[in-house]
Write a protein that holds these residues in place. Structure first.
Motif, PDB file in Angstrom:
ATOM      1  N   PRO A 116       0.820  -1.213   0.000  1.00  0.00           N
ATOM      2  CA  PRO A 116       0.000   0.000   0.000  1.00  0.00           C
ATOM      3  C   PRO A 116       0.856   1.266   0.000  1.00  0.00           C
ATOM      4  N   GLU A 117       2.162   1.114   0.209  1.00  0.00           N
ATOM      5  CA  GLU A 117       3.097   2.247   0.246  1.00  0.00           C
ATOM      6  C   GLU A 117       4.495   1.685   0.142  1.00  0.00           C
ATOM      7  N   GLY A 118       5.506   2.557   0.052  1.00  0.00           N
ATOM      8  CA  GLY A 118       6.852   2.072  -0.223  1.00  0.00           C
ATOM      9  C   GLY A 118       7.819   2.062   0.953  1.00  0.00           C
ATOM     10  N   THR A 119       7.486   2.774   2.029  1.00  0.00           N
ATOM     11  CA  THR A 119       8.457   2.939   3.122  1.00  0.00           C
ATOM     12  C   THR A 119       8.794   1.603   3.800  1.00  0.00           C
ATOM     13  N   ALA A 120       7.760   0.833   4.110  1.00  0.00           N
ATOM     14  CA  ALA A 120       7.985  -0.431   4.823  1.00  0.00           C
ATOM     15  C   ALA A 120       8.867  -1.362   3.994  1.00  0.00           C
ATOM     16  N   PHE A 167      -1.150   0.006  -3.800  1.00  0.00           N
ATOM     17  CA  PHE A 167      -2.531  -0.494  -3.864  1.00  0.00           C
ATOM     18  C   PHE A 167      -3.261  -0.245  -2.549  1.00  0.00           C
ATOM     19  N   ARG A 168      -4.383   0.450  -2.641  1.00  0.00           N
ATOM     20  CA  ARG A 168      -5.219   0.647  -1.440  1.00  0.00           C
ATOM     21  C   ARG A 168      -6.678   0.555  -1.860  1.00  0.00           C
ATOM     22  N   HIS A 169      -7.448  -0.230  -1.104  1.00  0.00           N
ATOM     23  CA  HIS A 169      -8.855  -0.385  -1.440  1.00  0.00           C
ATOM     24  C   HIS A 169      -9.641   0.778  -0.843  1.00  0.00           C
ATOM     25  N   GLU A 170      -9.492   1.963  -1.473  1.00  0.00           N
ATOM     26  CA  GLU A 170     -10.221   3.156  -1.034  1.00  0.00           C
ATOM     27  C   GLU A 170     -11.364   3.383  -2.000  1.00  0.00           C
ATOM     28  N   ARG A 171     -12.277   4.312  -1.661  1.00  0.00           N
ATOM     29  CA  ARG A 171     -13.366   4.626  -2.568  1.00  0.00           C
ATOM     30  C   ARG A 171     -12.819   5.520  -3.686  1.00  0.00           C
ATOM     31  N   ARG A 208      -8.003   9.868  -6.397  1.00  0.00           N
ATOM     32  CA  ARG A 208      -7.864   8.750  -5.442  1.00  0.00           C
ATOM     33  C   ARG A 208      -8.215   7.451  -6.149  1.00  0.00           C
ATOM     34  N   TYR A 209      -7.263   6.542  -6.193  1.00  0.00           N
ATOM     35  CA  TYR A 209      -7.427   5.315  -6.960  1.00  0.00           C
ATOM     36  C   TYR A 209      -7.037   4.111  -6.113  1.00  0.00           C
ATOM     37  N   ARG A 210      -7.351   2.921  -6.633  1.00  0.00           N
ATOM     38  CA  ARG A 210      -7.001   1.706  -5.887  1.00  0.00           C
ATOM     39  C   ARG A 210      -5.624   1.203  -6.284  1.00  0.00           C
ATOM     40  N   VAL A 256      11.150   9.094  -1.561  1.00  0.00           N
ATOM     41  CA  VAL A 256      12.554   9.082  -1.149  1.00  0.00           C
ATOM     42  C   VAL A 256      12.611   8.628   0.305  1.00  0.00           C
ATOM     43  N   GLU A 257      13.650   7.911   0.651  1.00  0.00           N
ATOM     44  CA  GLU A 257      13.849   7.486   2.041  1.00  0.00           C
ATOM     45  C   GLU A 257      15.331   7.660   2.341  1.00  0.00           C
ATOM     46  N   THR A 258      15.630   8.253   3.495  1.00  0.00           N
ATOM     47  CA  THR A 258      17.033   8.396   3.887  1.00  0.00           C
ATOM     48  C   THR A 258      17.241   7.705   5.228  1.00  0.00           C
ATOM     49  N   TYR A 311       4.134   5.156  11.931  1.00  0.00           N
ATOM     50  CA  TYR A 311       5.574   5.083  12.191  1.00  0.00           C
ATOM     51  C   TYR A 311       6.266   6.429  12.384  1.00  0.00           C
ATOM     52  N   TYR A 312       5.540   7.521  12.269  1.00  0.00           N
ATOM     53  CA  TYR A 312       6.218   8.822  12.330  1.00  0.00           C
ATOM     54  C   TYR A 312       6.578   9.272  13.740  1.00  0.00           C
ATOM     55  N   CYS A 313       7.644  10.063  13.834  1.00  0.00           N
ATOM     56  CA  CYS A 313       7.981  10.804  15.043  1.00  0.00           C
ATOM     57  C   CYS A 313       8.587  12.127  14.574  1.00  0.00           C
ATOM     58  N   GLY A 333      -6.205  16.871  -2.186  1.00  0.00           N
ATOM     59  CA  GLY A 333      -5.246  17.941  -2.472  1.00  0.00           C
ATOM     60  C   GLY A 333      -3.842  17.723  -1.944  1.00  0.00           C
ATOM     61  N   THR A 334      -3.585  16.579  -1.290  1.00  0.00           N
ATOM     62  CA  THR A 334      -2.214  16.346  -0.806  1.00  0.00           C
ATOM     63  C   THR A 334      -1.415  15.673  -1.915  1.00  0.00           C
ATOM     64  N   VAL A 335      -0.409  16.381  -2.411  1.00  0.00           N
ATOM     65  CA  VAL A 335       0.345  15.821  -3.536  1.00  0.00           C
ATOM     66  C   VAL A 335       1.630  15.139  -3.086  1.00  0.00           C
TER      67      VAL A 335
HETATM   68  P1  HAM Z   1       0.779   8.697   2.255  1.00  0.00           P
HETATM   69  O1  HAM Z   1       0.385  10.014   2.828  1.00  0.00           O
HETATM   70  O2  HAM Z   1      -0.075   7.554   2.609  1.00  0.00           O
HETATM   71  O3  HAM Z   1       2.270   8.440   2.732  1.00  0.00           O
HETATM   72  O4  HAM Z   1       0.875   8.799   0.687  1.00  0.00           O
HETATM   73  C1  HAM Z   1       1.712   9.742   0.051  1.00  0.00           C
HETATM   74  C2  HAM Z   1       1.021  10.342  -1.153  1.00  0.00           C
HETATM   75  O5  HAM Z   1       0.576   9.327  -2.038  1.00  0.00           O
HETATM   76  C3  HAM Z   1      -0.258  11.116  -0.834  1.00  0.00           C
HETATM   77  O6  HAM Z   1       0.063  12.413  -0.401  1.00  0.00           O
HETATM   78  C4  HAM Z   1      -0.941  11.130  -2.185  1.00  0.00           C
HETATM   79  O7  HAM Z   1      -0.386  12.133  -3.018  1.00  0.00           O
HETATM   80  C5  HAM Z   1      -0.583   9.765  -2.734  1.00  0.00           C
HETATM   81  N1  HAM Z   1      -1.693   8.815  -2.495  1.00  0.00           N
HETATM   82  C6  HAM Z   1      -1.977   8.130  -1.378  1.00  0.00           C
HETATM   83  N2  HAM Z   1      -3.076   7.357  -1.543  1.00  0.00           N
HETATM   84  C7  HAM Z   1      -3.498   7.563  -2.809  1.00  0.00           C
HETATM   85  C8  HAM Z   1      -4.593   7.059  -3.604  1.00  0.00           C
HETATM   86  N3  HAM Z   1      -5.436   6.149  -3.121  1.00  0.00           N
HETATM   87  N4  HAM Z   1      -4.730   7.510  -4.868  1.00  0.00           N
HETATM   88  C9  HAM Z   1      -3.862   8.413  -5.384  1.00  0.00           C
HETATM   89  N5  HAM Z   1      -2.811   8.920  -4.691  1.00  0.00           N
HETATM   90  C10 HAM Z   1      -2.632   8.509  -3.421  1.00  0.00           C
HETATM   91  C11 HAM Z   1       2.993   7.342   2.416  1.00  0.00           C
HETATM   92  O8  HAM Z   1       2.659   6.519   1.605  1.00  0.00           O
HETATM   93  C12 HAM Z   1       4.333   7.291   3.112  1.00  0.00           C
HETATM   94  N6  HAM Z   1       4.995   6.019   2.728  1.00  0.00           N
HETATM   95  C13 HAM Z   1       5.179   8.486   2.766  1.00  0.00           C
HETATM   96  C14 HAM Z   1       6.536   8.457   3.388  1.00  0.00           C
HETATM   97  C15 HAM Z   1       7.681   8.052   2.804  1.00  0.00           C
HETATM   98  N7  HAM Z   1       6.834   8.805   4.617  1.00  0.00           N
HETATM   99  C16 HAM Z   1       8.109   8.622   4.845  1.00  0.00           C
HETATM  100  N8  HAM Z   1       8.647   8.151   3.757  1.00  0.00           N
END
Ligand code: HAM
Length: 431
Positions: free
Chosen positions: A86-90, A116-120, A125-127, A134-136, A267-269, A284-286
């Motif tokens: 569902p994201e890349g950090t893990a 991949f996220r099963h959102e509406r 916003r897509y699945r 980037v990760e440091t 996981y944030y601090c 609106g969060t890019v």
């Molecule tokens: P996140 O806030 O879940 O963070 O996602 C980051 C960005 O991915 C969002 O601001 C948005 O632009 C895009 N995004 C998330 N969900 C969707 C969706 N369903 N459809 C389209 N775009 C989407 C993370 O994923 C963390 N891993 C960020 C991070 C990296 N933190 C530290 N390192």
């Protein structure tokens, strides 16, 4: 055939095809990103799309929206529980630990790919969506927080987006400080229990900080009066945050401190941030990220400071399109359409096309294939969007020449010898 057998199979809801008419926009964006990462000294990492479910549950958090209701999880043929990332950090932490990238060294990594996220599904916003992240690892000072924010700001600057996005910043403090704050917050919410909506009541025991993120207008006043995390930071986190702000001030990066920014992953601090725009409606969060100093240890590694972010490519492309910021020349097409008029000419044209491609490596040349009448050949030349068609007919073959026809300007056609063609095209087509 039964009705159901004849029904056409369609793509899964919320998962999009990227059509040839759209892919040049993505390539434009991706090329900018790749170049930028290179310039900042970040190295690319590619991890599998599927991981063990436990990786995400343990890092993103059991009681987050993502883990509770949005993951694509399945048992594979061995009975192992796997999940589409569902994201890349893990995954990045897992890979870095597994391959010893965190041992006595620092890392600046970047990645790009589908999540991949099963959102509406809705606009933005897509699945299946795509992130650049980037990760440091291994840097504990605020300089790296500033560096990754500056990297993102430069991308906005180069895309023409800087004036259309706002940087929101907050600090979540240390785990201990946050735990103490959490108790105060729960006590406050308990006093206002009647105002809490159902979602918030549920979160009260599992993840009370997320209640601060609620957009429910009925709770707005109560939330405004809630104790603020910023007033409960530990000294080290406070200094870290002050130093980061000073660095951003010096670098000329505008930001807004948003004390309610808590993020949806556990996981944030310390530092958290989001780049937002008002031009895309509710999604609106890019770009979003922050520091996650505890995650490596939580996944079984040595304590390792970490900070990163991810941006949503679909949202950024939408924003670039909405603001008309993708330059015309980035939008595909070709420079030259080479048009043999019959079968004899086709044999010569194949060789001529290869010669031109060798001599002009940046030229985008499309060779007409598939025959057709004169009219249909000319139609295809026009549809290629090339400014110039190079015609090769019987007369041209006899003279070892070609005819240049200008498809976009009102200009006389030109007969040049095949030997001169490279030089002529070099002058005609900018590259
Ligand atoms: P996140 O806030 O879940 O963070 O996602 C980051 C960005 O991915 C969002 O601001 C948005 O632009 C895009 N995004 C998330 N969900 C969707 C969706 N369903 N459809 C389209 N775009 C989407 C993370 O994923 C963390 N891993 C960020 C991070 C990296 N933190 C530290 N390192």
């Amino acid at each position: 055939m039964s009705k159901s057998a004849a029904k056409k199979i369609q793509a899964i809801r919320g998962m999009n095809d990227l059509l040839p008419s759209e892919s040049p926009r993505w390539q434009f964006f991706e090329a900018k990103v790749r170049q930028l990462m290179h310039r900042y000294g970040f190295d690319e990492i590619r991890t599998p799309i599927v991981e063990q479910t436990a990786l995400f549950a343990r890092s993103i958090g059991e009681v987050t929206d993502i883990v509770e209701k949005e993951m694509y999880t399945f048992d594979d043929r061995n009975g192992d529980s796997l999940t589409l990332r569902p994201e890349g950090t893990a995954s990045c932490v897992r890979a870095a630990m597994e391959h010893g990238l965190l041992h006595n060294q620092t890392q600046r990594l970047w990645y790009q790919g589908p999540m991949f996220r099963h959102e509406r599904p809705q606009k933005g916003r897509y699945r299946q969506f795509h992130q650049v992240g980037v990760e440091t690892y291994g840097f504990d000072g605020p300089d790296i927080d500033a560096e990754v924010i500056l990297l993102s700001a430069r991308l906005w600057q180069e895309l023409g987006l800087l004036e259309h996005v706002t940087l929101e910043l907050n600090s979540l403090g240390s785990t201990e400080a946050r735990a103490a704050y959490r108790d105060k917050l729960v006590a406050y919410f308990d006093q206002h229990h009647d105002v809490l909506d159902d979602d918030s009541k549920r979160r009260l025991t599992s993840n009370p900080l997320r209640i601060l993120d609620s957009k429910n207008p009925a709770m707005a006043e109560m939330l405004n009066g809630a104790p603020q995390l910023m007033d409960h930071l530990d000294d080290e986190s406070r200094t870290h945050f002050e130093q980061l702000k000073a660095m951003l001030d010096t670098a000329g990066i505008d930001y807004v401190v948003n004390p309610r920014l808590v993020r949806g992953l556990d996981y944030y601090c310390r530092t958290v941030f989001e780049w937002t725009t008002t031009a895309l409606g509710s999604q609106g969060t890019v770009c979003a990220g922050g520091r996650y100093d505890g995650l490596v240890e939580q996944l079984g590694g040595k304590p390792t400071p970490a900070v990163g972010f991810a941006m949503g490519i679909e949202r950024l492309i939408l924003l670039l399109e909405t603001l008309d910021l993708i330059p015309e020349e980035a939008l595909g097409g070709c420079d030259v359409y080479l048009l043999p008029m019959d079968d004899n000419a086709t044999i010569v044209a194949l060789t001529l096309a290869e010669k031109l491609r060798s001599e002009l490596p940046t030229l985008r040349l499309q060779l007409h294939c598939g025959g057709g009448s004169f009219k249909s050949r000319m139609k295809k030349a026009d549809k290629s969007n090339a400014p110039v068609a190079v015609l090769l007919g019987e007369d041209e073959l006899a003279e070892q020449a070609v005819t240049l026809k200008f498809l976009r300007d009102d200009r006389e056609q030109l007969r040049v010898s095949q030997a001169e063609l490279t030089a002529t095209l070099q002058n005609l087509v900018p590259h």
